[in-house]
Write a protein that holds these residues in place. Structure first.
Motif, PDB file in Angstrom:
ATOM      1  N   GLU A 128       7.218   2.906  -7.826  1.00 17.86           N
ATOM      2  CA  GLU A 128       8.592   2.571  -7.457  1.00 17.86           C
ATOM      3  C   GLU A 128       8.856   2.991  -6.022  1.00 17.86           C
ATOM      4  OE1 GLU A 128      12.992   4.027  -8.839  1.00 17.86           O
ATOM      5  OE2 GLU A 128      11.721   3.079 -10.354  1.00 17.86           O
ATOM      6  N   LYS A 148      15.400   5.034  -0.984  1.00 22.15           N
ATOM      7  CA  LYS A 148      16.755   4.533  -0.744  1.00 22.15           C
ATOM      8  C   LYS A 148      16.967   4.362   0.747  1.00 22.15           C
ATOM      9  CE  LYS A 148      21.547   5.494  -2.161  1.00 22.15           C
ATOM     10  NZ  LYS A 148      22.455   6.491  -2.797  1.00 22.15           N
ATOM     11  N   VAL A 160      21.401   1.286  -0.628  1.00 29.31           N
ATOM     12  CA  VAL A 160      20.578   0.416  -1.474  1.00 29.31           C
ATOM     13  C   VAL A 160      19.373   1.186  -2.008  1.00 29.31           C
ATOM     14  CG1 VAL A 160      19.219  -1.711  -1.590  1.00 29.31           C
ATOM     15  CG2 VAL A 160      21.295  -1.635  -0.194  1.00 29.31           C
ATOM     16  N   LYS A 161      19.214   1.186  -3.321  1.00 28.35           N
ATOM     17  CA  LYS A 161      18.044   1.786  -3.940  1.00 28.35           C
ATOM     18  C   LYS A 161      16.842   0.873  -3.720  1.00 28.35           C
ATOM     19  CE  LYS A 161      16.237   3.520  -8.348  1.00 28.35           C
ATOM     20  NZ  LYS A 161      16.487   3.686  -9.801  1.00 28.35           N
ATOM     21  N   VAL A 162      15.761   1.434  -3.230  1.00 29.55           N
ATOM     22  CA  VAL A 162      14.549   0.664  -2.950  1.00 29.55           C
ATOM     23  C   VAL A 162      13.582   0.845  -4.122  1.00 29.55           C
ATOM     24  CG1 VAL A 162      12.567   0.380  -1.411  1.00 29.55           C
ATOM     25  CG2 VAL A 162      14.835   0.880  -0.457  1.00 29.55           C
ATOM     26  N   THR A 163      13.318  -0.246  -4.831  1.00 31.08           N
ATOM     27  CA  THR A 163      12.397  -0.186  -5.969  1.00 31.08           C
ATOM     28  C   THR A 163      11.051  -0.826  -5.663  1.00 31.08           C
ATOM     29  OG1 THR A 163      13.332  -2.247  -6.852  1.00 31.08           O
ATOM     30  CG2 THR A 163      14.280  -0.165  -7.650  1.00 31.08           C
ATOM     31  N   GLU A 164      11.042  -1.800  -4.729  1.00 31.39           N
ATOM     32  CA  GLU A 164       9.816  -2.485  -4.324  1.00 31.39           C
ATOM     33  C   GLU A 164      10.091  -3.197  -3.010  1.00 31.39           C
ATOM     34  OE1 GLU A 164      10.544  -5.990  -4.739  1.00 31.39           O
ATOM     35  OE2 GLU A 164      12.395  -5.173  -5.537  1.00 31.39           O
ATOM     36  N   GLY A 181      10.876  -6.228  -2.189  1.00 36.30           N
ATOM     37  CA  GLY A 181      12.031  -7.120  -2.146  1.00 36.30           C
ATOM     38  C   GLY A 181      13.323  -6.377  -1.859  1.00 36.30           C
ATOM     39  N   THR A 182      13.563  -5.274  -2.560  1.00 40.88           N
ATOM     40  CA  THR A 182      14.796  -4.517  -2.342  1.00 40.88           C
ATOM     41  C   THR A 182      14.763  -3.784  -0.997  1.00 40.88           C
ATOM     42  OG1 THR A 182      13.849  -2.724  -3.691  1.00 40.88           O
ATOM     43  CG2 THR A 182      15.386  -4.221  -4.773  1.00 40.88           C
ATOM     44  N   TYR A 183      13.575  -3.390  -0.553  1.00 43.69           N
ATOM     45  CA  TYR A 183      13.460  -2.792   0.783  1.00 43.69           C
ATOM     46  C   TYR A 183      13.904  -3.788   1.854  1.00 43.69           C
ATOM     47  CZ  TYR A 183      11.172  -1.500   5.169  1.00 43.69           C
ATOM     48  OH  TYR A 183      10.910  -1.240   6.478  1.00 43.69           O
ATOM     49  N   LYS A 194      15.849  -6.422   1.507  1.00 46.33           N
ATOM     50  CA  LYS A 194      17.289  -6.663   1.388  1.00 46.33           C
ATOM     51  C   LYS A 194      18.091  -5.525   2.002  1.00 46.33           C
ATOM     52  CE  LYS A 194      16.997  -9.584  -2.724  1.00 46.33           C
ATOM     53  NZ  LYS A 194      17.236  -9.685  -4.184  1.00 46.33           N
ATOM     54  N   ALA A 195      17.608  -4.294   1.795  1.00 46.94           N
ATOM     55  CA  ALA A 195      18.289  -3.138   2.377  1.00 46.94           C
ATOM     56  C   ALA A 195      18.228  -3.185   3.901  1.00 46.94           C
ATOM     57  CB  ALA A 195      17.650  -1.851   1.860  1.00 46.94           C
TER      58      ALA A 195
END
Length: 410
Positions: free
Chosen positions: A342, A368, A372-376, A378-380, A382-383
């Protein structure tokens, strides 16, 4: 009687093992020879459109000729292997000129469909401010992993496929140039293909396959969502490699040009490292045992697909390029694309960039960014897309077993 049978089995197994070891030893010799030449000081980093690119192309052509693999017209005339391309793109509001040469070879098995196996052979020359991650005076960017490794693997696969029983597809081998500048060679090929696009069965792209981690043995196989057959086959393949898969057919390498023309693609990649786009990406750091595993894995994949006919194409979920995050800032790190946990693990930190100034290190895991919580990955991304130059925020990282917070300014 049983003892004799057991002895016979052991002798057969021993002979088989010796044969495999001999093939692997020959593969290692081939890979080292190709990479040593392409990443040598004398080629000055193989920048697109330079005499050094031309010398690299000549080496690739001679290797194809020695293997008995002709050009797209079935001939062995050196200049006929070359596919010249030329663009006049606008870069940072300035009109520029890009020209170079792809190298194209062809194994004609008189089959209905053709498999494309590609790898880019260009690199960054003596470096430049836009693409290099190196800070210092001009220096040869050797590009041993990026991407002499992929070219070497492709050349060895060409030789293996020439002698193989996998005859249900034809094979086009393409050494692309212009990849580092924006996939120019592969875009041109798809605009001027030597095989009609609807006759291309699938495309395998080998880019940075020379640094398989000796501990994790991870190979990332991207694009498995572009055909349902890939998932079916990949689950069956036996390999000492730890295979990590991603679905998307998009990515920062030449397979994207094929995927955008509705062609199934797989992109093989052994991972980022601190030498990425630096002069220190040299031949002595190549993991040849890992590369042999990659070559054998690729051959096994091609073998399993030999009897599958024309593969169905599937568009993957994250294909809307227009809706992809637009980045106004950069953290200044190289992500570890092979990381399975994660968060976003940092493979390398670029000098004098926001992450370095904030004290982030290689191996840190970003949990994080801002709110924004960074899980992978994609979310990194977006953040990262929510920030502008000059913004300040907090980044939460995990270093070893310790979770800490750092302040960062973009």
């Amino acid at each position: 009687m049983k003892i004799k049978n057991i002895s016979r089995v052991l002798l057969v197994f021993a002979a088989f093992s010796l044969a495999i070891n001999a093939v692997n030893a020959q593969t290692a010799d081939n890979l080292k020879r190709h990479i040593s030449f392409l990443a040598s000081d004398t080629l000055h980093g193989r920048a697109t459109g330079t005499p050094d690119e031309e010398r690299a192309a000549s080496y690739i052509i001679e290797t194809f000729k020695k293997a008995g693999i002709p050009n797209a017209e079935g001939k062995f005339i050196a200049e006929k292997y070359l596919q010249h391309f030329s663009y006049d793109p606008i870069v940072d509001s300035v009109k520029t000129h890009v020209s170079g040469n792809n190298v194209v070879a062809f194994i004609d098995n008189h089959a209905a469909n053709t498999v494309v196996i590609g790898a880019h052979y260009d690199h960054l020359g003596m470096g430049d401010a836009k693409h290099s991650t190196y800070v210092g005076p001009p220096a040869v960017h050797h590009g041993a992993d990026d991407n002499a490794s992929g070219v070497a693997a492709m050349l060895d696969l060409a030789q293996l496929l020439k002698a193989s029983a996998y005859k249900n597809n034809n094979y086009v081998f393409i050494a692309f140039s212009g990849e580092e500048l924006g996939l120019y060679g592969s875009k041109w090929y798809m605009q001027h293909p030597t095989v009609a696009a609807d006759k291309i069965n699938y495309m395998i792209n080998l880019d940075m396959v020379g640094r398989v981690d000796s501990n994790t043995h991870t190979l990332t196989v991207n694009g498995v969502g572009t055909s349902p057959t890939f998932k079916e086959i990949l689950d069956k393949l036996k390999t000492p490699l730890h295979i990590k898969t991603t679905e998307s057919g998009l990515g920062p390498s030449d397979h994207t040009s094929f995927y955008l023309q509705n062609i199934p693609v797989v992109f093989l990649f052994s991972g980022q490292h601190k030498d990425y786009h630096k002069p220190s990406d040299t031949e002595d750091k190549i993991n040849y045992a890992g590369m042999i595993d990659v070559v054998n894995y690729t051959m096994a994949l091609i073998g399993e697909l030999n009897d599958k006919g024309k593969l169905a194409f599937t568009k993957t979920k994250d294909d809307n390029v227009d809706s992809a995050p637009k980045f106004k800032v950069t953290l200044g790190v190289i992500p570890d694309y092979t990381f399975d946990g994660e968060g976003m693990r940092i493979d390398a930190v670029k000098d004098d960039r926001p992450a370095a100034k904030a004290g982030l290190k290689s191996g840190d895991i970003v949990l994080k960014l801002g709110d924004v919580k960074v899980t992978e990955m994609g979310t990194y991304m977006k953040a990262l897309a929510q920030f502008n130059k000059g913004d300040k925020t907090k980044v939460t990282i995990k270093r070893g077993t310790e979770v800490m917070e750092k302040e960062i300014e973009f």
